[in-house]
Design an enzyme around this catalytic site. Structure first.
Site, PDB file in Angstrom:
ATOM      1  N   SER A   5      18.056 -23.422 -12.517  1.00  0.00           N
ATOM      2  CA  SER A   5      17.049 -22.966 -13.478  1.00  0.00           C
ATOM      3  C   SER A   5      17.658 -21.937 -14.421  1.00  0.00           C
ATOM      4  CB  SER A   5      15.875 -22.328 -12.739  1.00  0.00           C
ATOM      5  OG  SER A   5      15.076 -21.591 -13.647  1.00  0.00           O
TER       6      SER A   5
ATOM      7  N   GLN B 153      18.953 -26.303 -16.339  1.00  0.00           N
ATOM      8  CA  GLN B 153      17.606 -26.479 -16.913  1.00  0.00           C
ATOM      9  C   GLN B 153      17.295 -25.368 -17.912  1.00  0.00           C
ATOM     10  OE1 GLN B 153      14.984 -24.138 -15.950  1.00  0.00           O
ATOM     11  NE2 GLN B 153      13.508 -25.071 -17.358  1.00  0.00           N
TER      12      GLN B 153
ATOM     13  N   TYR C 232      14.143 -23.876 -20.820  1.00  0.00           N
ATOM     14  CA  TYR C 232      12.904 -23.945 -21.589  1.00  0.00           C
ATOM     15  C   TYR C 232      13.321 -23.688 -23.023  1.00  0.00           C
ATOM     16  CZ  TYR C 232      10.409 -23.293 -17.164  1.00  0.00           C
ATOM     17  OH  TYR C 232       9.920 -23.436 -15.899  1.00  0.00           O
TER      18      TYR C 232
ATOM     19  N   THR D 122      12.864 -28.751 -19.922  1.00  0.00           N
ATOM     20  CA  THR D 122      11.516 -28.820 -19.337  1.00  0.00           C
ATOM     21  C   THR D 122      10.494 -28.822 -20.463  1.00  0.00           C
ATOM     22  OG1 THR D 122      12.328 -27.715 -17.373  1.00  0.00           O
ATOM     23  CG2 THR D 122       9.940 -27.712 -17.704  1.00  0.00           C
TER      24      THR D 122
ATOM     25  N   ARG E 217      -1.615 -19.503 -13.617  1.00  0.00           N
ATOM     26  CA  ARG E 217      -1.197 -19.177 -12.246  1.00  0.00           C
ATOM     27  C   ARG E 217      -2.070 -18.052 -11.720  1.00  0.00           C
ATOM     28  NH1 ARG E 217       4.482 -20.655 -13.070  1.00  0.00           N
ATOM     29  NH2 ARG E 217       4.334 -22.550 -14.303  1.00  0.00           N
TER      30      ARG E 217
ATOM     31  N   LYS F 258      12.358 -33.191 -18.583  1.00  0.00           N
ATOM     32  CA  LYS F 258      11.622 -32.953 -17.324  1.00  0.00           C
ATOM     33  C   LYS F 258      10.156 -32.653 -17.626  1.00  0.00           C
ATOM     34  CE  LYS F 258      11.628 -29.928 -13.241  1.00  0.00           C
ATOM     35  NZ  LYS F 258      10.533 -28.978 -13.405  1.00  0.00           N
TER      36      LYS F 258
ATOM     37  N   HIS G  48       5.556 -30.265 -12.666  1.00  0.00           N
ATOM     38  CA  HIS G  48       5.964 -28.888 -12.401  1.00  0.00           C
ATOM     39  C   HIS G  48       5.445 -28.413 -11.028  1.00  0.00           C
ATOM     40  CE1 HIS G  48       7.893 -25.814 -15.133  1.00  0.00           C
ATOM     41  NE2 HIS G  48       7.669 -25.082 -14.055  1.00  0.00           N
TER      42      HIS G  48
ATOM     43  N   ARG H  72       2.042 -26.654 -11.057  1.00  0.00           N
ATOM     44  CA  ARG H  72       1.935 -25.283 -11.571  1.00  0.00           C
ATOM     45  C   ARG H  72       1.507 -25.236 -13.033  1.00  0.00           C
ATOM     46  NH1 ARG H  72       4.872 -21.846  -7.884  1.00  0.00           N
ATOM     47  NH2 ARG H  72       5.824 -20.422  -9.357  1.00  0.00           N
TER      48      ARG H  72
ATOM     49  N   GLY I  13       5.821 -32.720  -4.389  1.00  0.00           N
ATOM     50  CA  GLY I  13       5.176 -33.091  -3.132  1.00  0.00           C
ATOM     51  C   GLY I  13       6.031 -33.833  -2.121  1.00  0.00           C
ATOM     52  N   ILE I  14       7.318 -33.997  -2.407  1.00  0.00           N
ATOM     53  CA  ILE I  14       8.200 -34.684  -1.449  1.00  0.00           C
ATOM     54  C   ILE I  14       8.446 -33.748  -0.255  1.00  0.00           C
ATOM     55  CG2 ILE I  14      10.555 -35.554  -1.073  1.00  0.00           C
ATOM     56  CD1 ILE I  14       9.416 -37.475  -2.968  1.00  0.00           C
TER      57      ILE I  14
ATOM     58  N   GLY J  57      11.526 -29.120  -4.709  1.00  0.00           N
ATOM     59  CA  GLY J  57      11.445 -27.765  -5.275  1.00  0.00           C
ATOM     60  C   GLY J  57      11.239 -26.744  -4.168  1.00  0.00           C
ATOM     61  N   ARG J  58       9.997 -26.626  -3.703  1.00  0.00           N
ATOM     62  CA  ARG J  58       9.679 -25.594  -2.711  1.00  0.00           C
ATOM     63  C   ARG J  58      10.461 -25.736  -1.404  1.00  0.00           C
ATOM     64  NH1 ARG J  58       5.133 -26.981  -5.438  1.00  0.00           N
ATOM     65  NH2 ARG J  58       4.042 -25.321  -6.567  1.00  0.00           N
TER      66      ARG J  58
HETATM   67  C1  FNR Z   1       9.406 -24.260 -10.231  1.00  0.00           C
HETATM   68  N1  FNR Z   1       9.688 -25.277 -11.146  1.00  0.00           N
HETATM   69  C2  FNR Z   1      10.499 -25.005 -12.224  1.00  0.00           C
HETATM   70  N2  FNR Z   1      10.809 -26.002 -13.112  1.00  0.00           N
HETATM   71  C3  FNR Z   1      11.632 -25.764 -14.149  1.00  0.00           C
HETATM   72  O1  FNR Z   1      11.892 -26.679 -14.911  1.00  0.00           O
HETATM   73  N3  FNR Z   1      12.174 -24.517 -14.316  1.00  0.00           N
HETATM   74  C4  FNR Z   1      11.925 -23.484 -13.485  1.00  0.00           C
HETATM   75  O2  FNR Z   1      12.443 -22.388 -13.642  1.00  0.00           O
HETATM   76  C5  FNR Z   1      11.027 -23.710 -12.409  1.00  0.00           C
HETATM   77  N4  FNR Z   1      10.692 -22.703 -11.565  1.00  0.00           N
HETATM   78  C6  FNR Z   1       9.916 -22.960 -10.461  1.00  0.00           C
HETATM   79  C7  FNR Z   1       9.657 -21.942  -9.561  1.00  0.00           C
HETATM   80  C8  FNR Z   1       8.921 -22.198  -8.420  1.00  0.00           C
HETATM   81  C9  FNR Z   1       8.663 -21.097  -7.453  1.00  0.00           C
HETATM   82  C10 FNR Z   1       8.429 -23.511  -8.175  1.00  0.00           C
HETATM   83  C11 FNR Z   1       7.654 -23.840  -6.924  1.00  0.00           C
HETATM   84  C12 FNR Z   1       8.672 -24.512  -9.075  1.00  0.00           C
HETATM   85  C13 FNR Z   1       9.222 -26.654 -10.897  1.00  0.00           C
HETATM   86  C14 FNR Z   1      10.246 -27.419 -10.056  1.00  0.00           C
HETATM   87  O3  FNR Z   1      11.399 -27.720 -10.806  1.00  0.00           O
HETATM   88  C15 FNR Z   1       9.683 -28.751  -9.543  1.00  0.00           C
HETATM   89  O4  FNR Z   1       9.186 -29.489 -10.626  1.00  0.00           O
HETATM   90  C16 FNR Z   1       8.600 -28.616  -8.483  1.00  0.00           C
HETATM   91  O5  FNR Z   1       8.846 -27.512  -7.639  1.00  0.00           O
HETATM   92  C17 FNR Z   1       8.549 -29.881  -7.650  1.00  0.00           C
HETATM   93  O6  FNR Z   1       7.502 -29.844  -6.742  1.00  0.00           O
HETATM   94  P1  FNR Z   1       7.668 -29.438  -5.182  1.00  0.00           P
HETATM   95  O7  FNR Z   1       8.872 -30.181  -4.630  1.00  0.00           O
HETATM   96  O8  FNR Z   1       7.831 -27.971  -5.123  1.00  0.00           O
HETATM   97  O9  FNR Z   1       6.381 -29.919  -4.597  1.00  0.00           O
END
Ligand code: FNR
Length: 398
Positions: free
Chosen positions: A118, A147, A149, A175, A184, A267, A291, A294, A324-325, A345-346
């Site tokens: 990121s 990645q 923004y 993204t 949030r 993305k 995302h 989020r 969600g994986i 992600g998480r």
């Molecule tokens: C993210 N995600 C995210 N995406 C991105 O493009 N740049 C970023 O900096 C972030 N930061 C970020 C922080 C946190 C705490 C989370 C949970 C998510 C989104 C991330 O790339 C991804 O799309 C999701 O996390 C996928 O879903 P799961 O696997 O967390 O369910």
């Protein structure tokens, strides 16, 4: 704020599911950090839907096939990966464990999986790339992707993109689902500030500075930006405008193509129409992503929209899916519906909190083992054999 030190925690029995790793992380992390990672936007509906979507699909097994040697390897942009499971970009990984992005990169190299850093990382992109380059040329390593923004004024993104290219990142993941930040709710109640000495290492000036001057106000505003007005404060205080609401296909893609020879990956694509536009305007891959729930809470889950998108793409560019994986079977279902690669992600953050680089590797190993077992049980030996012929939806007349 307490940052866990993985080395000092008492030994627990090894977790065997991602859910168990999350349970450990929930105990290890402070409530504030755990909730920052775990939460979605608004009413948290999409956060749940991303996961529950998988339960609406069954895997139908074929029998009496030789599955003694299941192979999970895949290729992406010509580079070999040990599994079709990779690491999604997520911000501020040092909050999960001291090694942060360095530990995640180490696990990616060790397990040879897709890894995207990121731009909002707490370690500089150059220091993260050093994890890969320090392996030398003799060890095969996965490509690292970066990645970003885009900024309202595209020229303000130029330096960062150039830096990523010079450092050796193979692809630029742009993204596109954040014209403004999602609502949030949790972050508003539960204001998060980066602790002293920790900073957004690619976006802020220099380490020494942030060690002297703690930045709670800056980061409070950064994390709390919910409206356009607040987003302006991010511009002033977060070291660069992070959410651009004025972009268009032609302008954005021609800007990126002229600027860089990295692969361009979009993305946050959620419709067949946008997938076709991505191809038309020359993107090298798309990430089907909301995302992680989020941003727009009312959006569909990623697994729900995948098949239509794959149909529109017709194999012309690779499709990555995230959201969600949590199990190997989820990976199987996503591939069956047209994904070439999935990201988590998480779960990566839970692994990091559980045991640093080893914890991230543990999460990847759990998912890989579950995927190979699922493949064997379904009667499939190679990833390329996985198709929608192995899926069924619950029979409505049952
Ligand atoms: C993210 N995600 C995210 N995406 C991105 O493009 N740049 C970023 O900096 C972030 N930061 C970020 C922080 C946190 C705490 C989370 C949970 C998510 C989104 C991330 O790339 C991804 O799309 C999701 O996390 C996928 O879903 P799961 O696997 O967390 O369910």
């Amino acid at each position: 704020m307490e940052i866990p030190n993985p080395a000092s925690k008492p030994r627990q029995p090894d977790p065997i599911t991602v859910a168990e790793v999350e349970a450990i992380a929930a105990k290890t992390l402070s409530k504030q950090i755990y909730e920052f990672y775990a939460s979605g936007s608004d009413e948290q509906k999409l956060l749940k839907r991303n996961m529950s979507g998988y339960d609406r699909l069954y895997i139908v097994p074929r029998v009496l096939r030789d599955v003694s040697d299941v192979d999970t390897r895949v290729e992406m942009f010509g580079s070999k990966l040990n599994m079709p499971i990779g690491i999604a970009p997520s911000a501020m990984q040092r909050l999960a464990g001291r090694g942060g992005e360095i530990d995640v990169a180490r696990a990616a190299v060790h397990e040879r999986v897709s890894f995207t850093l990121s731009s909002q990382s707490t370690t500089s992109l150059e220091n993260v790339m050093a994890v890969k380059t320090s392996q030398g040329n003799s060890t095969p390593t996965p490509d690292f992707w970066f990645q970003i923004y885009l900024t309202q004024d595209l020229d303000k993104s130029v330096d960062l993109i150039k830096r990523a290219e010079v450092a050796g990142y193979k692809a630029l993941v742009v993204t596109v689902d954040t014209p403004v930040l999602g609502n949030r709710v949790n972050e508003r109640k539960n204001v998060l500030a980066l602790p002293r000495g920790m900073r957004l290492a690619n976006l802020e000036e220099d380490d020494a500075d942030s060690a002297k001057t703690p930045t709670p106000t800056r980061n409070r505003l950064l994390m709390d930006a919910r409206t356009k007005h607040d987003a302006k404060l991010v511009v002033e205080l977060g070291g660069g405008e992070m959410h651009a609401s004025n972009l268009s296909w032609a302008k954005t893609l021609s800007f990126l193509r002229d600027l860089t020879s990295m692969k361009i990956v979009l993305k946050g694509v959620m419709t067949p129409q946008d997938a076709r536009l991505a191809i038309l305007y020359g993107a090298d891959a798309i990430v089907v992503s909301n995302h992680g729930g989020r941003q727009l809470d009312e959006a569909p889950s990623t697994i729900e929209v995948l098949a239509d998108i794959a149909h529109a793409v017709r194999g012309r560019i690779p499709i990555v899916l995230d959201g969600g994986i949590r199990r190997g079977a989820d990976v199987f279902k996503a591939i069956a519906l047209g994904a070439d690669l999935v990201w988590i992600g998480r779960p990566v953050l839970w692994g990091l909190a559980y045991d640093g680089d080893k914890g991230v590797a543990a999460v990847l190993n759990i998912l890989e083992r579950e995927l190979s077992r699922t493949m064997a049980l379904a009667g499939v030996r190679e990833i390329s054999e996985i198709s929608s012929a192995y899926l069924a939806v619950a029979n409505p007349t049952f």
